[in-house]
Design a protein around this motif. Structure first.
Motif, PDB file in Angstrom:
ATOM      1  N   ASN A   1       9.806  15.054  13.723  1.00  0.00           N
ATOM      2  CA  ASN A   1       9.769  14.336  12.452  1.00  0.00           C
ATOM      3  C   ASN A   1      11.164  13.885  12.037  1.00  0.00           C
ATOM      4  OD1 ASN A   1       7.010  14.793  12.360  1.00  0.00           O
ATOM      5  ND2 ASN A   1       7.163  16.533  10.987  1.00  0.00           N
ATOM      6  N   GLY A   2      12.156  14.740  12.284  1.00  0.00           N
ATOM      7  CA  GLY A   2      13.540  14.380  11.968  1.00  0.00           C
ATOM      8  C   GLY A   2      14.018  13.194  12.788  1.00  0.00           C
ATOM      9  N   ASP A   3      13.687  13.184  14.072  1.00  0.00           N
ATOM     10  CA  ASP A   3      14.073  12.060  14.927  1.00  0.00           C
ATOM     11  C   ASP A   3      13.376  10.771  14.486  1.00  0.00           C
ATOM     12  OD1 ASP A   3      15.749  13.597  16.452  1.00  0.00           O
ATOM     13  OD2 ASP A   3      14.627  13.359  18.323  1.00  0.00           O
ATOM     14  N   TYR A   4      12.117  10.886  14.105  1.00  0.00           N
ATOM     15  CA  TYR A   4      11.381   9.708  13.653  1.00  0.00           C
ATOM     16  C   TYR A   4      11.996   9.160  12.362  1.00  0.00           C
ATOM     17  CZ  TYR A   4       7.596   6.616  12.288  1.00  0.00           C
ATOM     18  OH  TYR A   4       6.878   5.514  11.900  1.00  0.00           O
ATOM     19  N   TYR A   5      12.343  10.054  11.448  1.00  0.00           N
ATOM     20  CA  TYR A   5      13.005   9.643  10.203  1.00  0.00           C
ATOM     21  C   TYR A   5      14.310   8.903  10.522  1.00  0.00           C
ATOM     22  CZ  TYR A   5      16.068  10.147   6.150  1.00  0.00           C
ATOM     23  OH  TYR A   5      16.978   9.905   5.140  1.00  0.00           O
ATOM     24  N   GLU A   6      15.110   9.434  11.434  1.00  0.00           N
ATOM     25  CA  GLU A   6      16.372   8.789  11.814  1.00  0.00           C
ATOM     26  C   GLU A   6      16.120   7.404  12.417  1.00  0.00           C
ATOM     27  OE1 GLU A   6      19.480   9.644  11.099  1.00  0.00           O
ATOM     28  OE2 GLU A   6      18.666  11.373  10.020  1.00  0.00           O
ATOM     29  N   SER A   7      15.075   7.283  13.223  1.00  0.00           N
ATOM     30  CA  SER A   7      14.735   5.981  13.805  1.00  0.00           C
ATOM     31  C   SER A   7      14.348   4.985  12.714  1.00  0.00           C
ATOM     32  CB  SER A   7      13.587   6.127  14.807  1.00  0.00           C
ATOM     33  OG  SER A   7      13.995   6.890  15.917  1.00  0.00           O
ATOM     34  N   CYS A   8      13.631   5.454  11.706  1.00  0.00           N
ATOM     35  CA  CYS A   8      13.263   4.586  10.581  1.00  0.00           C
ATOM     36  C   CYS A   8      14.505   4.171   9.791  1.00  0.00           C
ATOM     37  CB  CYS A   8      12.256   5.292   9.672  1.00  0.00           C
ATOM     38  SG  CYS A   8      10.625   5.497  10.417  1.00  0.00           S
ATOM     39  N   CYS A   9      15.446   5.099   9.636  1.00  0.00           N
ATOM     40  CA  CYS A   9      16.706   4.771   8.949  1.00  0.00           C
ATOM     41  C   CYS A   9      17.468   3.694   9.706  1.00  0.00           C
ATOM     42  CB  CYS A   9      17.583   6.021   8.817  1.00  0.00           C
ATOM     43  SG  CYS A   9      16.987   7.254   7.648  1.00  0.00           S
TER      44      CYS A   9
ATOM     45  N   HIS B   1       0.832  -1.199   0.000  1.00  0.00           N
ATOM     46  CA  HIS B   1       0.000   0.000   0.000  1.00  0.00           C
ATOM     47  C   HIS B   1       0.868   1.251   0.000  1.00  0.00           C
ATOM     48  CE1 HIS B   1       1.269   0.104   4.064  1.00  0.00           C
ATOM     49  NE2 HIS B   1       0.188   0.568   4.619  1.00  0.00           N
ATOM     50  N   LEU B   2       0.566   2.125  -0.917  1.00  0.00           N
ATOM     51  CA  LEU B   2       1.299   3.376  -1.017  1.00  0.00           C
ATOM     52  C   LEU B   2       0.411   4.507  -0.529  1.00  0.00           C
ATOM     53  CD1 LEU B   2       2.973   2.971  -4.505  1.00  0.00           C
ATOM     54  CD2 LEU B   2       3.931   2.480  -2.269  1.00  0.00           C
ATOM     55  N   THR B   3       1.022   5.506  -0.007  1.00  0.00           N
ATOM     56  CA  THR B   3       0.281   6.653   0.484  1.00  0.00           C
ATOM     57  C   THR B   3       0.930   7.919  -0.032  1.00  0.00           C
ATOM     58  OG1 THR B   3      -0.445   7.820   2.456  1.00  0.00           O
ATOM     59  CG2 THR B   3       1.604   6.619   2.652  1.00  0.00           C
ATOM     60  N   GLU B   4       0.132   8.911  -0.232  1.00  0.00           N
ATOM     61  CA  GLU B   4       0.649  10.205  -0.647  1.00  0.00           C
ATOM     62  C   GLU B   4       1.132  11.003   0.557  1.00  0.00           C
ATOM     63  OE1 GLU B   4       1.073  11.205  -3.841  1.00  0.00           O
ATOM     64  OE2 GLU B   4       0.404   9.185  -4.335  1.00  0.00           O
ATOM     65  N   LEU B   5       0.801  10.537   1.761  1.00  0.00           N
ATOM     66  CA  LEU B   5       1.174  11.253   2.970  1.00  0.00           C
ATOM     67  C   LEU B   5       2.654  11.056   3.269  1.00  0.00           C
ATOM     68  CD1 LEU B   5      -1.868  10.237   5.176  1.00  0.00           C
ATOM     69  CD2 LEU B   5      -1.578  12.347   3.856  1.00  0.00           C
ATOM     70  N   ASP B   6       3.234  12.026   3.942  1.00  0.00           N
ATOM     71  CA  ASP B   6       4.632  11.932   4.368  1.00  0.00           C
ATOM     72  C   ASP B   6       4.726  10.890   5.481  1.00  0.00           C
ATOM     73  OD1 ASP B   6       7.162  12.244   5.439  1.00  0.00           O
ATOM     74  OD2 ASP B   6       7.030  14.415   5.627  1.00  0.00           O
ATOM     75  N   PRO B   7       5.407   9.769   5.245  1.00  0.00           N
ATOM     76  CA  PRO B   7       5.454   8.725   6.275  1.00  0.00           C
ATOM     77  C   PRO B   7       6.267   9.114   7.504  1.00  0.00           C
ATOM     78  CG  PRO B   7       6.895   8.154   4.464  1.00  0.00           C
ATOM     79  CD  PRO B   7       6.140   9.399   4.052  1.00  0.00           C
ATOM     80  N   PHE B   8       6.967  10.232   7.441  1.00  0.00           N
ATOM     81  CA  PHE B   8       7.783  10.660   8.576  1.00  0.00           C
ATOM     82  C   PHE B   8       7.166  11.844   9.326  1.00  0.00           C
ATOM     83  CE2 PHE B   8      10.711   9.192   5.168  1.00  0.00           C
ATOM     84  CZ  PHE B   8      10.895   7.919   5.688  1.00  0.00           C
ATOM     85  N   ASP B   9       5.934  12.183   9.025  1.00  0.00           N
ATOM     86  CA  ASP B   9       5.240  13.307   9.658  1.00  0.00           C
ATOM     87  C   ASP B   9       4.403  12.783  10.816  1.00  0.00           C
ATOM     88  OD1 ASP B   9       3.845  15.543  10.404  1.00  0.00           O
ATOM     89  OD2 ASP B   9       3.123  16.012   8.389  1.00  0.00           O
ATOM     90  N   LEU B  10       4.740  13.197  12.023  1.00  0.00           N
ATOM     91  CA  LEU B  10       4.057  12.726  13.221  1.00  0.00           C
ATOM     92  C   LEU B  10       2.916  13.644  13.653  1.00  0.00           C
ATOM     93  CD1 LEU B  10       7.121  11.564  15.366  1.00  0.00           C
ATOM     94  CD2 LEU B  10       5.627  10.196  13.888  1.00  0.00           C
TER      95      LEU B  10
END
Length: 106
Positions: free
Chosen positions: A45-53, A19-28
């Motif tokens: 959001n930056g910290d969440y992105y880093e955690s995903c990385c 499933h794809l979404t148009e929403l930013d997956p790193f936006d909390l």
């Protein structure tokens, strides 16, 4: 080593539906709800992105997660196995969004 796009949206790596979404997956912002104004959302959001990385690197260290949610890696990279998909999904699920938001309370 030549790299290519593994997927255009990181969320497709953990779903067999892709499933794809148009929403930013790193936006909390949605997670913060009515209290989003109480947090430095850019920092959260930056910290969440880093955690995903970090989660992706734990499963496939040769792959990189870009800010636009694309995943890139070596051309000869095999697809994720079902076990890797499950592990990656579990790692994403264990990211403590509440703790990330609390670290960035204004």
């Amino acid at each position: 080593m030549t790299e290519h796009i593994i997927t255009s949206n990181v969320s497709s790596l953990t779903s067999s539906d892709g499933h794809l979404t148009e929403l930013d997956p790193f936006d909390l912002t949605d997670c913060a709800g009515d209290f989003a104004g109480d947090f430095d959302m850019d920092a959260a959001n930056g910290d969440y992105y880093e955690s995903c990385c970090e989660a992706l690197a734990a499963v496939r260290p040769e792959w990189s997660l870009l800010k636009n949610a694309e995943v890139v890696g070596p051309v000869d990279s095999p697809d994720l196995s079902e076990d890797e998909r499950e592990t990656l999904g579990e790692l994403f699920d264990t990211i403590d969004v509440t703790a990330i938001l609390q670290r960035h309370t204004i």
